[in-house]
Design an enzyme around this catalytic site. Structure first.
Site, PDB file in Angstrom:
ATOM      1  CE  LYS A 180      -7.758   1.659  -3.662  1.00 19.63           C
ATOM      2  NZ  LYS A 180      -6.572   2.553  -3.745  1.00 19.63           N
TER       3      LYS A 180
ATOM      4  NE  ARG B 138      -1.077   2.325  -2.977  1.00 14.50           N
ATOM      5  CZ  ARG B 138      -1.289   3.436  -3.671  1.00 14.50           C
ATOM      6  NH1 ARG B 138      -0.650   4.549  -3.336  1.00 14.50           N
ATOM      7  NH2 ARG B 138      -2.138   3.449  -4.695  1.00 14.50           N
TER       8      ARG B 138
HETATM    9  C1  UD1 Z   1      -4.030   8.420  -8.420  1.00  9.74           C
HETATM   10  C2  UD1 Z   1      -3.385   9.467  -9.348  1.00  9.74           C
HETATM   11  C3  UD1 Z   1      -2.682  10.523  -8.481  1.00  9.74           C
HETATM   12  C4  UD1 Z   1      -3.668  11.149  -7.531  1.00  9.74           C
HETATM   13  C5  UD1 Z   1      -4.383  10.076  -6.683  1.00  9.74           C
HETATM   14  C6  UD1 Z   1      -5.519  10.711  -5.921  1.00  9.74           C
HETATM   15  C7  UD1 Z   1      -2.773   8.253 -11.376  1.00  9.74           C
HETATM   16  C8  UD1 Z   1      -1.667   7.679 -12.172  1.00  9.74           C
HETATM   17  N1  UD1 Z   1      -2.431   8.828 -10.215  1.00  9.74           N
HETATM   18  O1  UD1 Z   1      -2.961   7.785  -7.738  1.00  9.74           O
HETATM   19  O2  UD1 Z   1      -2.136  11.532  -9.302  1.00  9.74           O
HETATM   20  O3  UD1 Z   1      -3.019  12.076  -6.675  1.00  9.74           O
HETATM   21  O4  UD1 Z   1      -4.944   9.055  -7.538  1.00  9.74           O
HETATM   22  O5  UD1 Z   1      -6.153   9.826  -5.044  1.00  9.74           O
HETATM   23  O6  UD1 Z   1      -3.907   8.204 -11.807  1.00  9.74           O
HETATM   24  N2  UD1 Z   1      -7.870   1.946 -10.922  1.00  9.74           N
HETATM   25  C9  UD1 Z   1      -8.491   1.260 -11.948  1.00  9.74           C
HETATM   26  N3  UD1 Z   1      -7.716   0.549 -12.820  1.00  9.74           N
HETATM   27  C10 UD1 Z   1      -6.357   0.488 -12.724  1.00  9.74           C
HETATM   28  C11 UD1 Z   1      -5.738   1.202 -11.673  1.00  9.74           C
HETATM   29  C12 UD1 Z   1      -6.519   1.937 -10.793  1.00  9.74           C
HETATM   30  O7  UD1 Z   1      -9.706   1.281 -12.080  1.00  9.74           O
HETATM   31  O8  UD1 Z   1      -5.738  -0.189 -13.551  1.00  9.74           O
HETATM   32  C13 UD1 Z   1      -8.703   2.686  -9.975  1.00  9.74           C
HETATM   33  C14 UD1 Z   1      -8.484   2.244  -8.542  1.00  9.74           C
HETATM   34  O9  UD1 Z   1      -9.383   1.203  -8.192  1.00  9.74           O
HETATM   35  C15 UD1 Z   1      -8.731   3.518  -7.741  1.00  9.74           C
HETATM   36  C16 UD1 Z   1      -8.380   4.629  -8.729  1.00  9.74           C
HETATM   37  O10 UD1 Z   1      -8.349   4.048 -10.016  1.00  9.74           O
HETATM   38  O11 UD1 Z   1     -10.086   3.619  -7.370  1.00  9.74           O
HETATM   39  C17 UD1 Z   1      -7.042   5.286  -8.428  1.00  9.74           C
HETATM   40  O12 UD1 Z   1      -6.027   4.291  -8.489  1.00  9.74           O
HETATM   41  P1  UD1 Z   1      -4.844   4.238  -7.432  1.00  9.74           P
HETATM   42  O13 UD1 Z   1      -3.967   3.093  -7.777  1.00  9.74           O
HETATM   43  O14 UD1 Z   1      -5.369   4.298  -6.058  1.00  9.74           O
HETATM   44  O15 UD1 Z   1      -4.086   5.591  -7.806  1.00  9.74           O
HETATM   45  P2  UD1 Z   1      -3.150   6.451  -6.851  1.00  9.74           P
HETATM   46  O16 UD1 Z   1      -1.827   5.814  -6.744  1.00  9.74           O
HETATM   47  O17 UD1 Z   1      -3.847   6.788  -5.603  1.00  9.74           O
HETATM   48 CA    CA Z   2      -5.686   6.073  -4.625  1.00  7.66          CA
END
Ligand code: UD1
Ligand code: CA
Length: 474
Positions: A25, A18
């Site tokens: 990020k 995003r």
């Molecule tokens: C996530 C939560 C959501 C919460 C929000 C708060 C989930 C499914 N949802 O959503 O409930 O309200 O955070 O900010 O968890 N990441 C990894 N590996 C991956 C995917 C993500 O390490 O495969 C890390 C990202 O780098 C990031 C964090 O996890 O730092 C959160 O991921 P992101 O995709 O931003 O989740 P949100 O959609 O914000």
């Molecule tokens: Ca997030």
């Protein structure tokens, strides 16, 4: 509070689609430091670096290099298939290495950077006191859209029934106010038991860590939520540049408030850009539109006028930076006065009570106590003693096209205006250089050196010329 049973996982493998940025990020910066470094700094207040596991994936080498100096461990999530998948890699890491997992796991999101140590401590204490399998840190921001929502068994109860992601909210849940911050505590054994039951049958086709809540509840395990008692900004995530800049402004305002509480006057703090690590002594005055960046340390009773930019500098007491100075990786002694529009490039060391005036550029210069270069000069690769006067327009010619050379000027020397000092060159103590000299040979102490052609004056030349000039044809 006893946090010794806690290890920490930081989820930092995501791409940050995003943001629409090539940079991962978690390496975007707020308050002058990457999101991930902010999160690691908070984590280190709860557990030692050896118990902090940073889960990396997208541009893993770049992320690892950017935070390696913190001493945390890294776990690779080669394909990023969701936050649940990230924790599955941590479990696999413990199995593969034979390392014993910590009893409790604090899980942090690499994109939730303003979280305070006190809030994390409160969460860990609550988790232990509640004897919970999972504890979720929550908040109720003015606009919960985009966040997962935490559903409690009743409004007042700590028990949670599920976390529902934004895209899966039913119409009657769209206004559910309590958001999941993406920060949790788990009893590690309970988490690891249920991680493998996650599925990807959801809007994003990912393994959601949030689904572990419902799995634990179905297994009669205790899942509770703690609403953060801190400011809402603390738990906000940064998914877009706009959200990132909101957090940046919040962090800088918090820095300005910290400094004001320590006796620093900051006019119009919302216009100033002050990085989180900056230290400033009491009674220093910062005018509007000043930037103070990096590891800068400033003494007391200084004044920084508007449009001054200072980065990674050490500045003594009672230093005046007039409007528009740029000071980079340099040191300024107490009582010095600079500007307006002085430019200190890296490794400039300006002595106490020295003056560097308008449009003076310095680089790798050591200037002694009370020396002055008040107007329009370039001083590079030079050692200048104390009490020296550098006249307007003086230039050190430090570069021969291939190599840089040194200029050394002794104590109390006087360099006349518009002098050109061709390095390598030594000018002795108390020596005088006549104005407009080009100096190519060393000048001993106590000498006067003139390096210019003699002036010739021809009286009456102008009227003679007019008399002898023929009238023009056109
Ligand atoms: C996530 C939560 C959501 C919460 C929000 C708060 C989930 C499914 N949802 O959503 O409930 O309200 O955070 O900010 O968890 N990441 C990894 N590996 C991956 C995917 C993500 O390490 O495969 C890390 C990202 O780098 C990031 C964090 O996890 O730092 C959160 O991921 P992101 O995709 O931003 O989740 P949100 O959609 O914000
Ligand atoms: Ca997030």
């Amino acid at each position: 509070m006893e946090t010794s049973s806690f290890g920490i996982a930081i989820m930092a493998a995501g791409k940050g689609t995003r943001l629409k940025s090539r940079r991962p990020k978690v390496l975007h910066e707020i308050g002058g430091q990457s999101l991930l470094l902010h999160v690691i700094a908070a984590a280190k207040t709860i557990a030692p670096a050896s118990q902090i596991f940073c889960i990396i994936g997208h541009e893993a080498d770049q992320v690892r290099a950017a935070v390696a100096s913190t001493g945390v461990s890294f776990v690779l999530q080669a394909d990023q298939r969701g936050t649940g998948h990230a924790l599955q890699q941590l479990k696999a890491h413990f199995i593969a290495t034979g390392q014993t997992p910590p009893e409790n796991l604090l899980v942090l999101s690499g994109d939730v950077p303003l979280i305070k140590p006190s809030t994390l401590e409160e969460l860990c204490a609550f988790h232990l006191a509640q004897r919970a399998a999972m504890t979720i840190l929550t908040a109720t921001p003015p606009n919960p859209t985009g966040y997962g929502r935490v559903l409690r068994s009743s409004d007042a109860a700590p028990e949670v029934t599920a976390i529902v992601e934004q895209k899966s909210l039913k119409p009657d849940q769209l206004n559910a106010p309590e958001i999941n911050s993406g920060i949790y505590c788990f009893r590690t054994s309970a988490l690891f038991t249920h991680l493998d039951s996650l599925s990807t049958t959801n809007a994003h086709g990912e393994f959601y860590l949030t689904d572990v809540a419902a799995l634990l509840v179905a297994d009669n395990q205790r899942v509770v939520a703690l609403k953060s008692s801190g400011s809402v900004d603390e738990v906000l995530g940064a998914n877009t540049i706009e959200e990132m800049m909101h957090l940046d402004a919040a962090m800088r305002l918090a820095t300005a408030r910290r400094l004001m509480a320590q006796g620093v006057t900051i006019f119009r703090p919302e216009t100033c850009v002050i990085d989180a690590q900056v230290e400033i002594g009491p009674d220093t005055v910062i005018e509007p539109y000043v930037q103070i960046l990096g590891s800068t340390k400033v003494g007391s009773d200084c004044r920084f006028a508007s449009y001054t930019v200072v980065q990674d500098a050490q500045i003594g007491d009672k230093v005046l930076l007039r409007n528009g100075c740029i000071v980079l990786q340099s040191t300024i002694g107490s009582g010095a006065k600079l500007g307006p529009y002085a430019h200190l490039r890296p490794e400039s060391e300006i002595g106490e009570e020295a003056h560097i005036g308008n449009f003076v550029e310095t680089k790798k210069v050591k200037m002694g106590r009370g020396s002055k270069a008040n107007h329009l000069s370039y001083l590079g690769d030079s050692t200048i003693g104390s009490g020296v006067n550098i006249g307007a327009g003086t230039i050190t010619c430090n570069y021969d096209g291939t190599h840089k050379h040194q200029t050394v000027i002794g104590n109390n020397a006087f360099i006349g205006s518009n002098s050109t000092l061709v390095a390598p060159i030594n000018i002795g103590d108390e020596a005088y250089i006549a104005a407009a000299s080009c100096i190519t040979e060393d000048v001993p102490a106590d000498a006067l050196s003139l390096g210019r052609s003699r002036q010739t004056t021809k009286p009456g030349w102008v009227s003679n010329r007019k008399r002898t000039q023929r009238p023009s044809c056109d």
